[in-house]
Design a protein around this motif. Structure first.
Motif, mmCIF file in Angstrom:
data_model
loop_
_atom_site.group_PDB
_atom_site.id
_atom_site.type_symbol
_atom_site.label_atom_id
_atom_site.label_comp_id
_atom_site.label_asym_id
_atom_site.label_seq_id
_atom_site.Cartn_x
_atom_site.Cartn_y
_atom_site.Cartn_z
ATOM 1 N N ILE A 17 3.142 5.014 11.935
ATOM 2 C CA ILE A 17 2.383 4.142 12.827
ATOM 3 C C ILE A 17 2.768 2.670 12.666
ATOM 4 O O ILE A 17 2.880 1.931 13.655
ATOM 5 C CB ILE A 17 0.871 4.329 12.590
ATOM 6 C CG1 ILE A 17 0.436 5.712 13.082
ATOM 7 C CG2 ILE A 17 0.074 3.242 13.310
ATOM 8 C CD1 ILE A 17 -1.027 6.017 12.836
ATOM 9 N N THR A 18 2.999 2.233 11.427
ATOM 10 C CA THR A 18 3.257 0.811 11.187
ATOM 11 C C THR A 18 4.449 0.272 11.972
ATOM 12 O O THR A 18 4.313 -0.734 12.695
ATOM 13 C CB THR A 18 3.443 0.537 9.681
ATOM 14 O OG1 THR A 18 2.253 0.912 8.991
ATOM 15 C CG2 THR A 18 3.742 -0.942 9.435
ATOM 16 N N PRO A 19 5.648 0.883 11.884
ATOM 17 C CA PRO A 19 6.763 0.349 12.671
ATOM 18 C C PRO A 19 6.515 0.448 14.180
ATOM 19 O O PRO A 19 6.978 -0.405 14.947
ATOM 20 C CB PRO A 19 7.955 1.206 12.242
ATOM 21 C CG PRO A 19 7.373 2.424 11.608
ATOM 22 C CD PRO A 19 6.085 2.006 11.027
ATOM 23 N N ALA B 25 -0.085 8.491 3.751
ATOM 24 C CA ALA B 25 1.088 7.621 3.606
ATOM 25 C C ALA B 25 2.112 7.908 4.684
ATOM 26 O O ALA B 25 2.735 6.982 5.231
ATOM 27 C CB ALA B 25 1.702 7.812 2.221
ATOM 28 N N ASN B 26 2.301 9.163 5.039
ATOM 29 C CA ASN B 26 3.257 9.530 6.090
ATOM 30 C C ASN B 26 2.816 9.019 7.459
ATOM 31 O O ASN B 26 3.626 8.521 8.243
ATOM 32 C CB ASN B 26 3.423 11.052 6.136
ATOM 33 C CG ASN B 26 4.129 11.596 4.909
ATOM 34 O OD1 ASN B 26 4.856 10.861 4.222
ATOM 35 N ND2 ASN B 26 3.925 12.875 4.603
ATOM 36 N N GLY C 268 0.787 -1.223 0.000
ATOM 37 C CA GLY C 268 0.000 0.000 0.000
ATOM 38 C C GLY C 268 0.819 1.272 0.000
ATOM 39 O O GLY C 268 0.352 2.323 -0.469
ATOM 40 N N VAL C 269 2.069 1.207 0.514
ATOM 41 C CA VAL C 269 2.883 2.422 0.621
ATOM 42 C C VAL C 269 4.212 2.284 -0.108
ATOM 43 O O VAL C 269 4.548 3.092 -0.974
ATOM 44 C CB VAL C 269 3.129 2.786 2.112
ATOM 45 C CG1 VAL C 269 4.030 4.013 2.221
ATOM 46 C CG2 VAL C 269 1.806 3.020 2.836
ATOM 47 N N LYS D 210 4.633 3.427 -3.903
ATOM 48 C CA LYS D 210 5.286 4.733 -3.764
ATOM 49 C C LYS D 210 4.274 5.843 -3.445
ATOM 50 O O LYS D 210 4.307 6.950 -3.979
ATOM 51 C CB LYS D 210 6.061 5.093 -5.040
ATOM 52 C CG LYS D 210 7.171 4.104 -5.369
ATOM 53 C CD LYS D 210 7.917 4.487 -6.632
ATOM 54 C CE LYS D 210 9.016 3.472 -6.942
ATOM 55 N NZ LYS D 210 9.764 3.817 -8.190
ATOM 56 N N ALA D 211 3.359 5.474 -2.527
ATOM 57 C CA ALA D 211 2.320 6.424 -2.128
ATOM 58 C C ALA D 211 2.936 7.598 -1.380
ATOM 59 O O ALA D 211 3.917 7.458 -0.648
ATOM 60 C CB ALA D 211 1.290 5.717 -1.253
#
Length: 373
Positions: free
Chosen positions: A84-86, A78-79, A67-68, A72-73
């Protein structure tokens, strides 16, 4: 790429069912059958939770990648996802680590203490005591140690550091055998029952007494101890999170909760209330009657509040006088306790049970008293 994201979302939805099954079974009247349920997770349940978290992390990273990263979103969304993901992955990995971190506690209250209990509370004999199995040993003097978690050795990782084990070695295991009937949460009435039910009749009885032995009688007579229930200071979603997940649970139990002063006031009131005290002494008379029926010698060692030595000695003085008047040898340790640095008296900052040094002191004093007899 969109299809891969969709399939990951679908798998996460299915994982949601596993999440409910593993973390909220009580909400759906699901019960697991294993020792310690529902307070502790068995290693099978923890393994299942480990598998869940790893599968969940894989799907999160898969969504993030397609998705990101690969698409290359750019932009605000995206930011935010990139930050948040990590963070979520790290928190999950820390949660996994704390699923296997043991830490002893006052009782088996925290998840870390449940792991500690599972790892270190060995051996447990057929009668449920943290002790060796009963053996037929003719010619040896039989010693029964009765008491609560201090007698049982709560917080000690090595059972040989417990005062009953040390005492047996000092007396000589070829001449004496000591059985430890210590049980966490036991009060005097319960201890009398345990002595009577134990299949070995003693030549010697050793009572380990702690000031909270009067607590249950105090409650029966109307005294209240507010705020002592686990998690009583939590409400709403935070209570659920802390109770069910290892990392927040560990953090919660590093913080102070019910103040010692509240418990101390309860104990002080109990020992000065004649209705409570007399009921407690009646319970003790049952132990004395058992001693007389077996013609055993009897010793009592009073363990004080380890940071309030003089005060707690004053509270329990009526009990000590009662036992002395009934031919019980009371073994004093307070003068030795104050010589042990405060931090070395207990097993850990979250567990106020007696350290190996304190157990050594108790064993030495009991040995000296028994030699004099």
């Amino acid at each position: 790429m969109a299809s891969k994201i969709v399939t990951s979302i679908i798998r996460i939805l299915f994982l949601g069912l596993l999440f409910v099954f593993l973390f909220y079974p009580d909400k759906f009247h699901i019960k697991f059958e294993y020792p310690g349920y529902p307070q502790a997770d068995s290693w099978h349940v923890r393994l299942a939770k480990l598998a869940f978290w790893l599968l969940f992390v894989i799907e999160i990273l898969r969504i993030f990648y397609y998705g990101v990263v690969k698409s290359k979103a750019k932009g605000l969304v995206a930011n935010i996802v990139t930050v948040i993901t990590p963070l979520v992955v790290v928190l999950i990995l820390i949660e996994i680590i704390f699923m296997y971190v043991p830490q002893s506690h006052e009782g088996v209250l925290s998840k870390a203490s449940q792991i500690w209990w599972e790892k270190y509370w060995k051996p447990v004999n057929a009668l449920g005591y943290h002790d060796k199995e009963i053996q037929n040993e003719p010619g040896k003097k039989k010693v029964l140690v009765i008491g609560d978690s201090f007698a049982a050795g709560h917080g000690l990782e090595d059972i040989n550091e417990r005062f009953s084990n040390i005492l047996e070695a000092k007396l000589g295991a070829d001449k004496y055998t000591i059985y430890n009937l210590g049980m966490s949460g036991a009060d005097t009435r319960d201890e009398v029952r345990r002595l009577k039910d134990f299949p070995v009749k003693p030549d010697i009885i050793i009572l380990e007494y702690f000031p909270n032995d009067i607590e249950k009688v105090g409650r029966e007579k109307g005294l209240t101890l507010t705020g002592a229930e686990p998690y009583a200071d939590l409400n709403g979603p935070m209570a659920t999170i802390v109770k069910r997940f290892y990392l927040p649970n560990f953090i919660y139990w590093q913080l102070p909760h019910t103040g010692f002063s509240t418990f101390e006031k309860f104990v002080q009131t109990a020992y000065t209330d004649t209705t409570v005290l007399n009921a407690h002494l009646r319970d003790l008379s049952g132990m004395l009657a058992y001693r007389d029926s077996t013609q055993a010698e009897m010793y009592a060692v009073f363990i004080p509040f380890l940071f309030q030595v003089d005060k707690s000695a004053g509270y329990t003085k009526p009990v000590e006088q009662y036992l002395r008047s009934n031919n019980v040898t009371v073994v004093g340790i307070n003068d030795g306790v104050v010589k042990i640095p405060e931090k070395e008296r207990i097993v850990g900052k979250n567990d106020g049970h007696g350290s190996a040094a304190l157990n050594q002191l108790i064993a030495d004093r009991l040995y000296e008293a028994m030699k004099q007899r």
